[in-house]
Structures are given as C-alpha cells and as structure tokens.
Scaffold this active site. Structure first.
Site, mmCIF file in Angstrom:
data_model
loop_
_atom_site.group_PDB
_atom_site.id
_atom_site.type_symbol
_atom_site.label_atom_id
_atom_site.label_comp_id
_atom_site.label_asym_id
_atom_site.label_seq_id
_atom_site.Cartn_x
_atom_site.Cartn_y
_atom_site.Cartn_z
ATOM 1 N N ASN A 74 0.831 -1.198 0.000
ATOM 2 C CA ASN A 74 0.000 0.000 0.000
ATOM 3 C C ASN A 74 0.876 1.262 0.000
ATOM 4 O OD1 ASN A 74 -2.477 1.692 0.392
ATOM 5 N ND2 ASN A 74 -3.381 -0.299 0.853
ATOM 6 N N ARG A 75 0.314 2.368 0.485
ATOM 7 C CA ARG A 75 0.969 3.664 0.323
ATOM 8 C C ARG A 75 1.564 4.186 1.631
ATOM 9 N NH1 ARG A 75 -3.185 2.954 -2.972
ATOM 10 N NH2 ARG A 75 -3.035 3.673 -5.133
ATOM 11 N N HIS A 100 3.561 0.312 -2.716
ATOM 12 C CA HIS A 100 3.985 -1.083 -2.858
ATOM 13 C C HIS A 100 5.503 -1.251 -2.929
ATOM 14 C CE1 HIS A 100 -0.080 -2.279 -2.933
ATOM 15 N NE2 HIS A 100 -0.307 -2.259 -4.221
ATOM 16 N N HIS A 170 -0.733 -9.894 -4.218
ATOM 17 C CA HIS A 170 -1.615 -9.017 -4.989
ATOM 18 C C HIS A 170 -2.359 -9.782 -6.084
ATOM 19 C CE1 HIS A 170 -3.089 -5.348 -6.853
ATOM 20 N NE2 HIS A 170 -2.446 -4.606 -5.964
ATOM 21 N N ALA A 171 -2.839 -10.983 -5.758
ATOM 22 C CA ALA A 171 -3.596 -11.758 -6.742
ATOM 23 C C ALA A 171 -4.947 -11.113 -7.030
ATOM 24 C CB ALA A 171 -3.794 -13.180 -6.255
ATOM 25 N N TYR A 172 -5.365 -11.193 -8.287
ATOM 26 C CA TYR A 172 -6.691 -10.752 -8.727
ATOM 27 C C TYR A 172 -7.569 -11.999 -8.859
ATOM 28 C CZ TYR A 172 -4.917 -6.105 -10.136
ATOM 29 O OH TYR A 172 -4.374 -4.837 -10.157
ATOM 30 N N ASP A 241 -11.481 0.319 -3.083
ATOM 31 C CA ASP A 241 -10.016 0.367 -3.043
ATOM 32 C C ASP A 241 -9.643 0.803 -1.628
ATOM 33 O OD1 ASP A 241 -7.368 0.315 -3.706
ATOM 34 O OD2 ASP A 241 -7.428 1.995 -5.117
ATOM 35 N N GLU A 301 -5.907 -8.004 -0.224
ATOM 36 C CA GLU A 301 -4.514 -7.762 0.145
ATOM 37 C C GLU A 301 -4.396 -7.633 1.669
ATOM 38 O OE1 GLU A 301 -2.964 -4.480 -2.416
ATOM 39 O OE2 GLU A 301 -4.921 -4.725 -3.379
#
Length: 339
Positions: A74-75, A100, A170-172, A241, A301
């Site tokens: 994340n940020r 990330h 970070h799987a979708y 998000d 995540e």
C-alpha cells in the site's frame, strides 16, 4: 514437481515457472516477483486468479498482478517516515506517495527458489540496506503450500535493524472462468471499520464505521450492487479500493467471495485487508488472450494498516533485529454439488 521457462526480462535474465499440486488444486508460481501465476481449481475446472502466459505481461502490462508486495504494501504518505529519530525518504511513485515498496519493489525482483516439494514451494529474497530508501538488510521467504482445497501463503522476514515490513500477495481473484467478470459475485468481509481515502488515494488515519454505508460487507452483498452506489469514497477510487480493519485476532476467516455454488474463503492472521475491485485494470493480453477490464476481479490484500509507519496509534509494522515476522494468509475453496 514441474517447472519451465517463463520468458526473459528486459535486462536479459531468464525467469521460470514452478508448479505444485494436490488432489484439489494446481498452482503455478514464477520466480519473478514470487508471483502467483495460476490457481487451478480441479473440481470447478477454472483458474481462480488472473495471469499472463509469460513474464512480459507482468513487466509491461499489469504491474503487481499476483506478485508478492514489499517492503511495505500500500501507500506511505509523502514517501517518507521517521524511525528512531531518523527521517527516511523513499521513491514517490504514486501521486507523491510511495506505493507497494517504491519504484522497484519485491514484485519486480527475481527471487531464489529455496525448496520445492510436490505440494509446497518456498522462495527467498534478500533486500539490501538502503534499497528504495528503506533501512536495514531484510531477508524474506514466502511459502506457497497446498492442503486439500486450501492454498496457504506464509511469509517470514528478518532484518539487521529496525525497518517497516508489511508483505502481501496481490492476486486478482475471479470465479467466473476464462471470461473474467464480477457480475454475479458476492462478497463478505468481517470488518466494522474502513480507512478513509484522501484525494490521492492514500489511506487516512481516520476510520469510518461501515454500519449503514455501502461499505458494510459483514453480510454478503453482490459486488455489482456495491459498485453502482454513489459515495464520495467510491468516486475517489472508481470502486472499492479501501483498507478494511478486520475483526478478531489470530488466524481466522475474514472474507469470502462467491459465485453460484463456488465459494472462496479468505483466512489470515493479519490485522487489516485492502479490498480492490480492479478499478483501473486494462489489458488485452491476459492468459490465453483474455481481456482484463475494470471490475473483472477483486484483490484481498492482507496487510498492516496503510501508512501505519507514520501513525503510532495503529498496530506497528516495525520489524526489529533478532525477531522473525511471520504471517499467513490462505484461500480455501468449496464447490457445492449441483442438483
């Protein structure tokens, strides 16, 4: 135990894929980014994660897809933090923030395979002191392991000095098969609060109770119904998000994703989880030529609260020398028998 060539990086290094398998699942991982490339469900006969046929897709098309994220997921606001009286400045790679891990995080590293068995795989990475501006040398391993219908992802980290660490995968995910879509997916997340976003997408220290809002996923909701709602926080991100502050402690079930008779349950020992509905996904070169579009998949995540390195009120993500930071997140699948 199978493995094969996965393509050549832009700097000329070769990458490989490695496969583990049991009676329920077949999983393919690349040494590039320790990336989860494929999660094949044998009973449902679908791949539950988005991916690419070779490494170029991960380098050139969709960064982070399926990869291990570090040093900090994340940020980090304004790309800096203070630790033990020293100010550390990082690469600002996302609207003035560090996202990330910086310009070249763990997702873009070539990991070393340290152990491979029929149903488990361990990869290792050493990040030198000063990399991307972070202090200390950090050694990380990630183990992908299968047990029945469950894939577990266990991370371990050790450091030579105090440093922030928050690793995630970070799987979708999508349960719709070769044409990915969330149209008929239902989501549930066991969390009473979310972190609010600032206009640049960085999670603010303030949290909001989900009660009475579109973000209340404690009971299962259709994702499409969530995304069509009007809320200023949804508009900032173009969808979900957001960091969910998970209820409970220890290794526990925290979320689920369901389509029809197929359910994926998420279990973790992490305190938080970022839920991302692929709001900016856009690729025409997905696995087998599939087109990946916004809102066709969702990420779970698991992590520490975003920017917690700058907020002492949050659970600390600081790893100290002599300690081992170990966390596990698992994805478990259940296919109901069709009448």
């Amino acid at each position: 135990m199978k493995q094969g060539y996965f393509g050549t990086l832009q700097d000329g290094r070769s990458t490989q894929w490695l496969e583990i398998e049991n009676e329920k699942l077949r999983v393919r991982v690349s040494d590039y980014g320790a990336t989860l490339v494929s999660l094949w469900l044998k009973d449902a006969q679908i791949d539950a994660v988005l991916g690419f046929d070779e490494v170029s897709g991960y380098q050139q098309s969709v960064k982070y897809m399926g990869a291990m994220i570090g040093r900090v997921a994340n940020r980090i606001k304004d790309g800096q933090f203070t630790l033990d009286g020293h100010v550390y400045s990082l690469c600002r790679n996302d609207k003035g923030n560090t996202l990330h891990g910086g310009q070249e995080g763990f997702d873009a590293k070539l990991w070393t395979v340290s152990e491979q068995r029929e149903d488990s795989l361990t990869l290792r990475l050493c990040s030198p002191a000063g990399e991307e501006g972070f202090p200390a040398e950090v050694t990380v391993t990630v183990t992908y392991a299968l047990a029945g219908p469950r894939l577990s992802i266990t991370t371990r980290a050790e450091s030579t000095a105090a440093t922030p660490i928050s690793l995630t995968n970070h799987a979708y995910f999508t349960l719709s098969g070769p044409t990915p879509s969330l149209a008929e997916h239902w989501i549930q997340v066991d969390a009473d609060e979310i972190g609010l976003l600032d206009p640049n997408g960085c999670t603010r220290p303030e949290t909001m109770e989900v009660e009475g809002t579109v973000f209340d996923l404690r009971e299962s909701k259709r994702i499409a119904d969530v995304l069509k709602q009007h809320h200023s926080q949804l508009e900032i991100a173009g969808g979900l998000d957001h960091n969910y502050v998970l209820n409970g402690i220890g290794f526990r079930p925290v979320a689920s994703l369901r389509q029809g008779g197929l359910t994926m349950r998420v279990l973790t020992d992490m305190p938080d989880m970022h839920v991302y509905t692929a709001n900016f996904l856009n690729s025409n070169c997905g696995r087998g030529g599939a087109q990946y579009t916004p809102h066709c998949a969702v990420c779970f995540e698991t992590q520490y609260y975003p920017n917690s390195v700058n907020d002492p009120s949050k659970i600390s993500c600081i790893l100290h020398p002599g300690e081992t930071m170990e966390h596990c997140t698992a994805f478990e699948f259940d296919q109901e028998e069709q009448a």
